[in-house]
Design a protein around this motif. Sequence first.
Motif, short mmCIF file in Angstrom:
data_model
loop_
_atom_site.label_atom_id
_atom_site.label_comp_id
_atom_site.label_asym_id
_atom_site.label_seq_id
_atom_site.Cartn_x
_atom_site.Cartn_y
_atom_site.Cartn_z
N ILE A 117 -25.09 9.12 -30.87
CA ILE A 117 -24.53 8.41 -32.02
C ILE A 117 -23.44 9.23 -32.68
O ILE A 117 -22.39 8.68 -33.08
CB ILE A 117 -25.65 8.08 -33.03
CG1 ILE A 117 -26.62 7.05 -32.42
CG2 ILE A 117 -25.07 7.52 -34.32
CD1 ILE A 117 -27.83 6.77 -33.28
N LEU A 118 -23.64 10.55 -32.81
CA LEU A 118 -22.61 11.41 -33.38
C LEU A 118 -21.35 11.41 -32.51
O LEU A 118 -20.23 11.37 -33.03
CB LEU A 118 -23.14 12.84 -33.53
CG LEU A 118 -24.18 13.06 -34.64
CD1 LEU A 118 -24.68 14.51 -34.61
CD2 LEU A 118 -23.58 12.74 -36.00
N THR B 199 -26.29 5.66 -23.01
CA THR B 199 -25.19 5.41 -22.08
C THR B 199 -23.86 5.29 -22.81
O THR B 199 -22.85 5.89 -22.41
CB THR B 199 -25.46 4.13 -21.27
OG1 THR B 199 -26.73 4.23 -20.62
CG2 THR B 199 -24.39 3.93 -20.22
N VAL B 200 -23.84 4.54 -23.90
CA VAL B 200 -22.60 4.38 -24.68
C VAL B 200 -22.19 5.72 -25.28
O VAL B 200 -21.00 6.07 -25.31
CB VAL B 200 -22.80 3.32 -25.78
CG1 VAL B 200 -21.58 3.26 -26.69
CG2 VAL B 200 -23.02 1.94 -25.16
N GLY B 201 -23.17 6.50 -25.75
CA GLY B 201 -22.87 7.81 -26.32
C GLY B 201 -22.25 8.76 -25.30
O GLY B 201 -21.34 9.53 -25.64
N VAL B 202 -22.74 8.72 -24.08
CA VAL B 202 -22.17 9.56 -23.02
C VAL B 202 -20.71 9.18 -22.76
O VAL B 202 -19.85 10.05 -22.57
CB VAL B 202 -23.00 9.44 -21.73
CG1 VAL B 202 -22.28 10.08 -20.55
CG2 VAL B 202 -24.37 10.09 -21.91
N PRO C 13 -13.95 -3.71 -18.32
CA PRO C 13 -14.94 -4.74 -17.99
C PRO C 13 -15.99 -4.26 -16.99
O PRO C 13 -17.13 -4.70 -17.03
CB PRO C 13 -14.08 -5.86 -17.41
CG PRO C 13 -12.77 -5.72 -18.11
CD PRO C 13 -12.57 -4.25 -18.27
N GLY C 14 -15.61 -3.34 -16.10
CA GLY C 14 -16.58 -2.77 -15.17
C GLY C 14 -17.68 -2.01 -15.89
O GLY C 14 -18.85 -2.04 -15.48
N THR C 15 -17.32 -1.34 -16.98
CA THR C 15 -18.31 -0.64 -17.79
C THR C 15 -19.31 -1.61 -18.40
O THR C 15 -20.52 -1.35 -18.42
CB THR C 15 -17.62 0.15 -18.92
OG1 THR C 15 -16.62 1.00 -18.36
CG2 THR C 15 -18.62 0.97 -19.70
N VAL C 16 -18.79 -2.72 -18.90
CA VAL C 16 -19.66 -3.74 -19.49
C VAL C 16 -20.63 -4.29 -18.45
O VAL C 16 -21.82 -4.46 -18.72
CB VAL C 16 -18.81 -4.88 -20.09
CG1 VAL C 16 -19.71 -5.99 -20.64
CG2 VAL C 16 -17.90 -4.35 -21.20
N LEU D 209 -20.38 5.50 -13.84
CA LEU D 209 -20.94 6.36 -14.88
C LEU D 209 -22.00 5.62 -15.69
O LEU D 209 -23.06 6.17 -15.98
CB LEU D 209 -19.84 6.87 -15.81
CG LEU D 209 -20.33 7.78 -16.94
CD1 LEU D 209 -20.96 9.04 -16.39
CD2 LEU D 209 -19.20 8.13 -17.91
N SER D 210 -21.72 4.37 -16.04
CA SER D 210 -22.70 3.60 -16.81
C SER D 210 -23.96 3.37 -15.99
O SER D 210 -25.08 3.44 -16.52
CB SER D 210 -22.10 2.26 -17.24
OG SER D 210 -21.74 1.48 -16.11
N LEU D 211 -23.82 3.12 -14.70
CA LEU D 211 -24.99 2.93 -13.84
C LEU D 211 -25.78 4.23 -13.70
O LEU D 211 -27.01 4.23 -13.78
CB LEU D 211 -24.56 2.43 -12.46
CG LEU D 211 -24.08 0.99 -12.38
CD1 LEU D 211 -23.58 0.69 -10.97
CD2 LEU D 211 -25.19 0.01 -12.75
N PHE D 212 -25.08 5.34 -13.48
CA PHE D 212 -25.77 6.61 -13.26
C PHE D 212 -26.56 7.04 -14.50
O PHE D 212 -27.75 7.35 -14.42
CB PHE D 212 -24.74 7.69 -12.90
CG PHE D 212 -25.35 9.01 -12.50
CD1 PHE D 212 -25.77 9.22 -11.20
CD2 PHE D 212 -25.51 10.03 -13.43
CE1 PHE D 212 -26.35 10.43 -10.83
CE2 PHE D 212 -26.08 11.24 -13.07
CZ PHE D 212 -26.51 11.44 -11.77
#
Length: 370
Positions: A39-40, A179-182, A192-195, A278-281
């Motif tokens: 979050i930070l 995941t979003v924080g990373v 869009p691939g990230t989404v 990255l989002s999948l990993f």
Amino acid sequence: MSRLGNLGARLYRGEVGYDFIGKRKIWYGVSILITITAILGLAVSGLNMGIEFKGGAVFTTDTKAKVSVSQAHEDAVAASGHEAIVQELGNGGLRIQITEVDTAKADQIKTQLSEDLGIPEAKINADLVGPSWGEQIANKAWAGLGIFMVLVVIYLAIAFEWRMAIAALIALIHDITITVGVYALVGFEVTPGTVIGLLTILGYSLYDTVVVFDSLKEGTKGITKQTRWTYSEIANRSINGTLVRSINTTVVALLPVAGLLFIGGGVLGAGMLNDISLSLFVGLAAGAYSSIFIATPLVADLKEREPQIKALKKRILAKRAAAAAKGESVEDERDDRADDDFDEDGETAGTVVGQRRQPGGHGRTPRNRR
């Protein structure tokens, strides 16, 4: 049988095990620390939104430029006044993304790039991307995420119970937040691939969680009719019984994703693969973690607030204390008996005498439902 397979069989039978539930506060603390860091990172760095969300221009060349990629990046930044992403294509050409550029500005940048790159202006193709398309994708993704969460809660509440539904929902939010924080901390571009990757990991995370919940549901049938195991101890056995299976599933899923991320995106330089890999990993790893260390311990915490389960635990502990005072062991009150002793940490150890009876009163070791 392989060493890992032998360990899995011993975990399933309850001969060995790690006290996940007893040490849950440690893992809650780890999750809270990771979540706060994420979050930070999101608050300080923010997300590096791609051109599909910000809008801008994409310049591609058909022929190889006379300058290097790093030099082309410097030229693109100087010509536009904005940050640029430069990638080398398979034919030796370049793909240059510049955000927040309108039509008039794009024409000026194209002319300047032609001079700096040493490529005729006619050989440079410019495509403008409006932010409205990315905004539509984001809105639909949020709507799909909301619908998915609601359906998950309803299904789990019906198939299992509302406590499991709440625990699974918290685990899913935990996975998405990390995941979003990373992404914010690493600075990878959000496309869009990230989404798509974020929506995909929800299914993997939920799959592992439901497997443990199914084992827990089967093991706790008629739990109040016995005075041998507490709910937390049965929950702990459920996690240990599916632990090796969860690890195997996660590793098999992570290997190809790691190949995309570290080899495709890192070594080969195919940067666009990073968007989804990255989002999948991160999501797959976080999902496996939350299924084991977060979801089921939360269910145990919520369940043991019930008056019946709380009273059952009190009776069991009193029975064990009385037996210990007499120097006796707690025997199973059924025909099938198992020589199980619970140590101070709540871990189960013992040698099978005859046929082991699993928590919940089953006459034989049940198969975990897949």
